[in-house]
Design a protein around this motif. Structure first.
Motif, PDB file in Angstrom:
ATOM      1  N   THR A  72      -5.256 -72.427  24.438  1.00 27.17           N
ATOM      2  CA  THR A  72      -4.283 -71.339  24.493  1.00 27.17           C
ATOM      3  C   THR A  72      -3.218 -71.562  23.427  1.00 27.17           C
ATOM      4  O   THR A  72      -2.548 -72.590  23.412  1.00 27.17           O
ATOM      5  CB  THR A  72      -3.624 -71.262  25.875  1.00 27.17           C
ATOM      6  N   GLU A 126       0.743 -66.009  23.947  1.00 30.74           N
ATOM      7  CA  GLU A 126       0.672 -65.041  25.046  1.00 30.74           C
ATOM      8  C   GLU A 126       1.176 -63.688  24.551  1.00 30.74           C
ATOM      9  O   GLU A 126       2.010 -63.610  23.651  1.00 30.74           O
ATOM     10  CB  GLU A 126       1.515 -65.509  26.241  1.00 30.74           C
ATOM     11  N   ASP A 127       0.667 -62.638  25.145  1.00 32.12           N
ATOM     12  CA  ASP A 127       1.108 -61.291  24.796  1.00 32.12           C
ATOM     13  C   ASP A 127       0.805 -60.383  25.977  1.00 32.12           C
ATOM     14  O   ASP A 127       0.320 -60.850  27.020  1.00 32.12           O
ATOM     15  CB  ASP A 127       0.402 -60.818  23.516  1.00 32.12           C
ATOM     16  N   ARG A 128       1.049 -59.112  25.835  1.00 32.36           N
ATOM     17  CA  ARG A 128       0.745 -58.157  26.902  1.00 32.36           C
ATOM     18  C   ARG A 128       0.543 -56.773  26.311  1.00 32.36           C
ATOM     19  O   ARG A 128       1.077 -56.451  25.239  1.00 32.36           O
ATOM     20  CB  ARG A 128       1.856 -58.124  27.946  1.00 32.36           C
ATOM     21  N   PRO A 140      -8.055 -62.293  22.247  1.00 31.43           N
ATOM     22  CA  PRO A 140      -7.290 -62.109  23.483  1.00 31.43           C
ATOM     23  C   PRO A 140      -8.156 -62.444  24.687  1.00 31.43           C
ATOM     24  O   PRO A 140      -9.380 -62.253  24.655  1.00 31.43           O
ATOM     25  CB  PRO A 140      -6.941 -60.618  23.454  1.00 31.43           C
ATOM     26  N   ALA A 152      -0.809 -58.577  31.034  1.00 24.88           N
ATOM     27  CA  ALA A 152      -0.620 -59.825  30.285  1.00 24.88           C
ATOM     28  C   ALA A 152      -1.963 -60.410  29.864  1.00 24.88           C
ATOM     29  O   ALA A 152      -2.980 -60.248  30.552  1.00 24.88           O
ATOM     30  CB  ALA A 152       0.145 -60.827  31.140  1.00 24.88           C
ATOM     31  N   TYR A 153      -1.953 -61.086  28.734  1.00 29.46           N
ATOM     32  CA  TYR A 153      -3.149 -61.800  28.290  1.00 29.46           C
ATOM     33  C   TYR A 153      -2.746 -63.002  27.444  1.00 29.46           C
ATOM     34  O   TYR A 153      -1.626 -63.073  26.922  1.00 29.46           O
ATOM     35  CB  TYR A 153      -4.097 -60.884  27.511  1.00 29.46           C
ATOM     36  N   LYS A 154      -3.679 -63.941  27.345  1.00 31.66           N
ATOM     37  CA  LYS A 154      -3.467 -65.123  26.520  1.00 31.66           C
ATOM     38  C   LYS A 154      -4.157 -64.943  25.176  1.00 31.66           C
ATOM     39  O   LYS A 154      -5.137 -64.200  25.061  1.00 31.66           O
ATOM     40  CB  LYS A 154      -4.019 -66.374  27.215  1.00 31.66           C
TER      41      LYS A 154
END
Length: 274
Positions: free
Chosen positions: A158, A161-163, A143, A260-262
């Motif tokens: 990339t 994506e997630d969070r 992450p 959020a994060y990649k």
């Protein structure tokens, strides 16, 4: 230094009581106390003020706590790395991934890319990154919250994506709430030194939010926290990718509580010929 001494130390940090810490570690209080004394002798300083109730950390103890989780993770990461070198597969692609991504995102990605003959090593974010930088791993799935300084020198892609979502069991009796600048409710947090824990702390600090009460639980594992959320023990920031079914719901809080994060794929940069 023995690895169990670090686990002993962390147990006492959590319980602040020698009897309960010894029970949590499955040993007698006298044996537990001797191990803690050996740790303090090895470090050269007392870690706890035993005269206070509950037991409190000394300045030296606070300093060691800031490193203990990371030190423990790095020892386990080293063991995993050694085991991966002993793989039964010849010329296997060595993929390092965090536990959450290995259990969720990795399998669909492997199928999509039709990869064969690979080994998967689960490690912390820092362990994954160091493995690729040192040539112990070919790929790292990690992450990224936009603080990519530790990724310098790697080729990054990339791939998702997630969070992180502050979640609690649906229909729970006491919902987490925000009153002024205070976050109120039964909260569970990530251990100091963890990647998720640092990002959550930074978000709360940026918005001037404090936790009114001490957290009821601390863990380095998102999966462990999720299990407790599902049991109704409290609320915790959980990667959305782990949330399945209808038993868990997002806490009714402002949108900035979602982090959020990649999802990145990191590999060693190709070196140009001189």
């Amino acid at each position: 230094m023995e690895l169990q001494w670090i686990d002993d130390f962390l147990a006492l940090c959590q319980t602040r009581n020698f009897t309960r810490a010894a029970q949590a570690r499955g040993t007698t209080q006298s044996a537990y106390s001797r191990r803690m004394q050996r740790l303090e002798e090895w470090l050269g300083a007392p870690l706890f003020d035993r005269e206070r109730r509950p037991v409190t950390l000394t300045p030296a103890g606070e300093e060691f706590l800031a490193r203990a989780h990371r030190l423990r993770d790095e020892i386990y990461d080293a063991r995993r790395a050694v085991l991966s070198v002993s793989s039964h597969l010849e010329k296997a692609l060595r993929i390092y991934a965090t536990n959450t991504l290995a259990a969720t995102f990795l399998s669909p990605w492997l199928i999509k890319n039709e990869l064969r003959n690979y080994s998967v090593v689960v490690a912390s974010v820092s362990g994954c990154v160091e493995a690729v930088k040192r040539g112990h791993g070919d790929l790292a799935m990690i992450p990224d919250f936009g603080d990519a300084d530790h990724l310098a020198g790697l080729a990054l892609e990339t791939i998702g994506e997630d969070r992180l979502i502050l979640a609690q069991r649906r229909g729970g009796e006491k919902a987490v709430a925000l009153e002024g600048d205070a976050l109120i409710g039964r909260l569970m947090v990530y251990a100091p030194g963890t990647h998720y824990g640092a990002r959550i702390a930074a978000m709360l600090a940026a918005h001037g939010i404090r936790m009114r009460d001490p957290p009821i639980c601390e863990s380095a594992s998102a999966e462990a926290l999720l299990a407790q959320v599902e049991a109704g023990l409290g609320a915790a920031w959980i990667p959305a990718i782990l949330l399945r079914g209808e038993s868990v719901a997002r806490c009714p809080l402002p949108g900035y509580f979602d982090i959020a994060y990649k999802i990145l794929l990191a590999r060693a940069s190709a070196r140009e010929d001189a």
